[in-house]
Design a protein around this motif. Structure first.
Motif, mmCIF file in Angstrom:
data_model
loop_
_atom_site.group_PDB
_atom_site.id
_atom_site.type_symbol
_atom_site.label_atom_id
_atom_site.label_comp_id
_atom_site.label_asym_id
_atom_site.label_seq_id
_atom_site.Cartn_x
_atom_site.Cartn_y
_atom_site.Cartn_z
ATOM 1 N N GLY A 34 0.806 -1.211 0.000
ATOM 2 C CA GLY A 34 0.000 0.000 0.000
ATOM 3 C C GLY A 34 0.841 1.264 0.000
ATOM 4 N N ASP A 35 0.162 2.406 -0.071
ATOM 5 C CA ASP A 35 0.845 3.700 -0.031
ATOM 6 C C ASP A 35 1.563 3.888 1.306
ATOM 7 O OD1 ASP A 35 -2.168 3.711 0.252
ATOM 8 O OD2 ASP A 35 -1.681 5.499 1.436
ATOM 9 N N GLY A 36 0.922 3.432 2.379
ATOM 10 C CA GLY A 36 1.514 3.585 3.710
ATOM 11 C C GLY A 36 2.838 2.851 3.827
ATOM 12 N N ASN A 86 -4.246 3.441 -2.374
ATOM 13 C CA ASN A 86 -5.697 3.558 -2.115
ATOM 14 C C ASN A 86 -6.016 4.785 -1.248
ATOM 15 O OD1 ASN A 86 -4.950 2.802 0.452
ATOM 16 N ND2 ASN A 86 -5.958 0.803 0.411
ATOM 17 N N TYR A 94 -5.209 5.865 1.628
ATOM 18 C CA TYR A 94 -5.221 5.818 3.092
ATOM 19 C C TYR A 94 -4.256 4.754 3.598
ATOM 20 C CZ TYR A 94 -9.253 8.876 3.475
ATOM 21 O OH TYR A 94 -10.074 9.972 3.424
ATOM 22 N N GLY A 95 -3.609 5.061 4.704
ATOM 23 C CA GLY A 95 -2.846 4.081 5.449
ATOM 24 C C GLY A 95 -3.576 3.969 6.777
HETATM 25 MG MG LIG Z 1 -3.258 2.436 1.649
#
Ligand SMILES: [Mg+2]
Ligand SMILES: Cc1ncc(C[n+]2csc(CCOP(=O)(O)OP(=O)(O)O)c2C)c(N)n1
Length: 326
Positions: A147-149, A177, A179-180
């Protein structure tokens, strides 16, 4: 880099993979809502197409490493539904005989080598798999989804540097997406795009609309071809939306209404359906694919329900290279 044309068979393949992911996600949520399943479930609603199009660009024996939010990746890669449902339910008929659960799905037969709940930890593992392929000369490509986080974890940076240094046949697929957990992208990352970080490692980086089937597929295919040709790794940042809370049932009132509306407008499922109709697939043909998948979901849920829980004899099996007697 992206082509706008696509083979009809490939499009059907992407649609089928996307809907297999979507119908499974819906089935998991309905089993949870009716109390037939009691597990933490990280819904993949909104990210179905990203993995379907990405996995459609890989071969079955290419490797995949993914995370707790990985059901879409595993299903799109081809993990059979019966053992997948059973594993998520912690039953002995599961891919790991019920000892892994949803955060640790492993199915080497379809290339799903590792699923991990430790954010960012999949990237160095993927490098290891890719290094093994490079040493063996087996021509396999490894894809790692995160994920982005995860891009703010040290392991991301170490892995990116090493992969580029050694020209490993690996694809880093960041599913951004937005959000983390409960933190919006802009509150955890100062750069506008994750893909700008590729430059820091001298790596090819591509940002793509993950809800655009053709762009997502052709971007991934180009990365796969480069990796297989020995030209090294690619970072793909696929923009998508997590359309529900961090895990199913979690409050997501912190997501602003305008953001939710923006997500709804970009929903990959109606968008893909329209693309299929634009390519002269009929409503009846598409409905038949979904009906067939729904029958498979019912059968998988029943298989999982009827599969027993693992007994004590399972505790040391498949844990050590040589089984240690209890
Ligand atoms: Mg994310
Ligand atoms: C090393 C580590 N730190 C913190 C966590 C707790 N945690 C679980 S999911 C998550 C958010 C990760 O966000 P992202 O990488 O964007 O993935 P997404 O859940 O959006 O798919 C965090 C911080 C963890 N599992 N592992």
């Amino acid at each position: 880099m992206t082509d706008t044309t696509i083979d009809r068979d490939k499009l059907r393949d992407i649609y089928t993979r996307t809907m297999r992911v979507a119908r499974a996600d819906e089935k998991f949520r309905s089993l949870l809502m009716t109390g037939k399943l009691a597990v933490i479930y990280y819904t993949v609603r909104g990210q179905e197409l990203v993995s379907a199009a990405a996995m459609a660009a890989l071969e079955q024996d290419d490797y995949l490493v993914t995370t707790y939010r990985g059901q879409h990746d595993q299903i799109a890669k081809g993990v059979p539904l019966n053992p997948l449902f059973a594993e998520i339910a912690g039953k002995v008929g599961g891919t790991c005989r019920g000892k892994g659960g949803s955060m640790h799905i492993t199915h080497p037969e379809t290339g799903v080598m590792v699923t991990t709940g430790v954010v960012g930890s999949g990237l160095p593992i993927a490098n290891g798999l890719a290094l093994a392929s490079q040493n063996r000369g087996d021509g396999k490509v490894t894809m790692v989804c995160f994920g982005d986080g995860a891009t703010n974890i040290g392991a991301f940076h170490e892995a990116m540097n090493m992969a580029q240094l050694w020209k490993l046949p690996v694809i880093f697929l960041c599913q951004n997406n937005r959000y983390g957990e409960h933190t919006a992208f802009a509150d955890h990352t100062k750069v506008d795009s994750i893909v700008t970080r590729a430059k820091a490692y001298g790596m090819t980086g591509v940002k793509v609309d993950g809800n655009d089937a053709i762009a997502m597929y052709t971007t991934t295919k180009a990365a796969v071809d480069r990796a297989r040709a020995g030209e090294g790794p690619t970072l793909i940042e696929a923009m998508c939306y997590r359309m529900m809370g961090h895990f199913f049932g979690a409050d997501f009132s912190y997501m602003p209404p305008e953001h939710l509306a923006e997500m709804a407008a970009e929903d990959p499922l109606p968008r893909l359906r329209q693309l299929m109709l634009d390519h002269q697939f009929t409503e009846a043909e598409l409905d038949a694919i979904v009906a067939d998948l729904d029958a498979q979901m019912d059968a998988a849920a029943e298989f999982a329900a009827n599969s027993p829980l693992p007994g004590p004899e399972e505790i040391r099996k498949d844990v050590f290279e040589e089984e240690i007697a209890a």
